[in-house]
Design an enzyme around this catalytic site. Structure first.
Site, PDB file in Angstrom:
ATOM      1  N   SER A  40     -11.227   6.042   0.139  1.00 37.20           N
ATOM      2  CA  SER A  40     -10.099   6.472  -0.592  1.00 37.20           C
ATOM      3  C   SER A  40      -9.256   5.378  -0.713  1.00 37.20           C
ATOM      4  CB  SER A  40      -9.323   7.075   0.543  1.00 37.20           C
ATOM      5  OG  SER A  40      -9.823   8.585   0.999  1.00 37.20           O
ATOM      6  N   ARG A 101      -7.143  11.144  25.716  1.00 33.88           N
ATOM      7  CA  ARG A 101      -6.192  11.774  26.763  1.00 33.88           C
ATOM      8  C   ARG A 101      -6.272  12.348  28.132  1.00 33.88           C
ATOM      9  NH1 ARG A 101      -6.992  16.989  22.273  1.00 33.88           N
ATOM     10  NH2 ARG A 101      -5.710  16.014  20.745  1.00 33.88           N
ATOM     11  N   CYS A 132      -3.452  20.569  20.036  1.00 29.65           N
ATOM     12  CA  CYS A 132      -2.329  21.317  19.277  1.00 29.65           C
ATOM     13  C   CYS A 132      -1.848  22.248  20.056  1.00 29.65           C
ATOM     14  CB  CYS A 132      -2.879  21.454  18.008  1.00 29.65           C
ATOM     15  SG  CYS A 132      -4.486  22.380  17.934  1.00 29.65           S
ATOM     16  N   SER A 162      -6.544  25.594  10.272  1.00 26.80           N
ATOM     17  CA  SER A 162      -6.207  24.152   9.700  1.00 26.80           C
ATOM     18  C   SER A 162      -6.486  23.224  10.933  1.00 26.80           C
ATOM     19  CB  SER A 162      -4.704  24.269   9.396  1.00 26.80           C
ATOM     20  OG  SER A 162      -3.737  24.633  10.572  1.00 26.80           O
ATOM     21  N   HIS A 244      -0.479  28.224  15.048  1.00 24.68           N
ATOM     22  CA  HIS A 244      -0.986  28.604  16.127  1.00 24.68           C
ATOM     23  C   HIS A 244      -0.394  29.634  16.952  1.00 24.68           C
ATOM     24  CE1 HIS A 244      -4.273  26.035  15.495  1.00 24.68           C
ATOM     25  NE2 HIS A 244      -4.406  25.258  16.343  1.00 24.68           N
ATOM     26  N   ASN A 317       0.941  24.252  13.962  1.00 23.40           N
ATOM     27  CA  ASN A 317      -0.138  23.532  14.809  1.00 23.40           C
ATOM     28  C   ASN A 317      -0.194  21.858  13.973  1.00 23.40           C
ATOM     29  OD1 ASN A 317      -1.472  25.119  12.983  1.00 23.40           O
ATOM     30  ND2 ASN A 317      -3.112  23.762  12.981  1.00 23.40           N
TER      31      ASN A 317
END
Length: 341
Positions: A40, A101, A132, A162, A244, A317
């Site tokens: 990209s 996390r 999310c 998504s 969501h 989300n």
């Protein structure tokens, strides 16, 4: 005076949303760099609705020195390679992947829930953004936990495609179109047909029969909210493009009625209570798209358990579940530690 900000993964769904939210919230920016893979490099992305176009740089050759913060939306594998490089150069990484996390030296932050935890960011110069589905749930749980102490949470999620990225969105669109014209609806991204169907499977299966997505909700909620809270989750992919939804049953140590919960949630930060007991008196995913709030509806007492309620929780989300929360972390970091702008 503003911050020198990097958005890594700027061509993806979450990266683009990060740019939208940075512009929308008028984040104090002195300079911004947008990164992606070499494929990209040289293309352009728009900086929100400002009309300003930003040229994509190659993350492989980017010089991280002198940059204040980097919002990462590049997945765990690329994050594992580039986050330590950025952090070592003095750029604080706010990472949207699952990689860090549960690292005890990396704070996992939802600003409305555990802002003080950000003070530990210097251990690794990395801050983690939660899953999310976890993010919107803990926003709903926090004020109720403060009021009556949560013992146990049972949650079933209805997660949009998504959450699986552009490929997931494309697959739902293509399958839906193919079914209407009588063509086959081959599953590629998902394990089964997603159009006009639901799939009780997100991420990999673990040895105990749960999926990794369900495991994430359990361990992340404990780290963010309270390690003593018991959580059990069933995560389901549904044929919704964005947004969501969660059905949450909450059991408390102390008495808390649905009416009291409504009063608490109505005043809680980041929450919009829309709870009319009438046709349409609740929020669905379609209505939350593009909004920053976590919407709560259908608050009611659970007559089968002492001190328990049920509620319905909906959020975009790509925003609160990912990009917005990352930008809010950046704002919190700026206020508490970097103090520019």
């Amino acid at each position: 005076m503003g911050y020198r900000i990097v958005v890594a993964g700027a061509t993806g769904n979450v990266g683009r949303e990060m740019l939208n939210i940075l512009a929308e919230r008028e984040f104090p920016i002195a300079e911004i760099a947008v990164l992606a893979s070499s494929r990209s490099s040289g293309t352009q992305v728009e900086f929100g609705d400002t009309g300003k176009m930003l040229k994509i740089q190659n993350i492989e050759t980017f010089d991280w020195a002198g940059w204040d913060m980097a919002l990462f939306a590049i997945g765990s594998e690329a994050t594992e390679k580039f986050a330590p490089i950025a952090a070592k150069a003095g750029c604080v990484v706010i990472d949207n992947s699952s990689l860090y996390r549960m690292d005890p030296d990396v704070p996992l932050i939802v600003p409305e829930v555990n802002p003080d935890a950000i003070d530990d960011y210097k251990k690794r110069n990395i801050i983690a953004n939660p899953n999310c589905s976890t993010a919107q749930m803990v926003v709903a749980l926090k004020p109720l936990h403060d009021a009556a102490t949560i013992k146990r949470v049972v949650v079933s999620t209805y997660q949009s495609v998504s959450g699986a990225g552009k490929q997931g969105m494309d697959e739902l669109f293509e399958q839906s179109r193919n079914i209407f014209v009588g063509d086959s609806a081959e599953a590629v991204k998902f394990t089964k047909q997603i159009a006009f169907n639901v799939i009780p499977h997100i991420d990999k299966f673990l040895d105990d029969g749960s999926t990794k997505e369900e495991w994430k909700m359990v361990v992340e909620t404990k780290k963010i909210l309270d390690p003593k809270v018991k959580v059990t989750a069933t995560c389901v992919r549904v044929p919704v493009f964005v947004g969501h939804s969660e059905s949450i049953n909450i059991e408390f140590e102390n008495e808390l009625s649905a009416k009291q919960a409504q009063d608490i949630l109505r005043e809680a930060p980041g929450i919009m209570l829309v709870d009319k007991r009438e046709d349409g008196g609740y929020v669905t995913p379609v209505e939350c798209v593009g909004d920053s709030a976590t919407y709560i509806s259908r608050v009611r007492d659970d007559a089968t358990v002492d001190n328990a309620i049920n509620l319905w929780c909906v959020s975009d989300n790509l925003r609160k579940g990912a990009a917005l929360n990352a930008v809010q972390i950046a704002e919190l970091l700026g206020r508490r530690h970097l103090q520019k702008g």
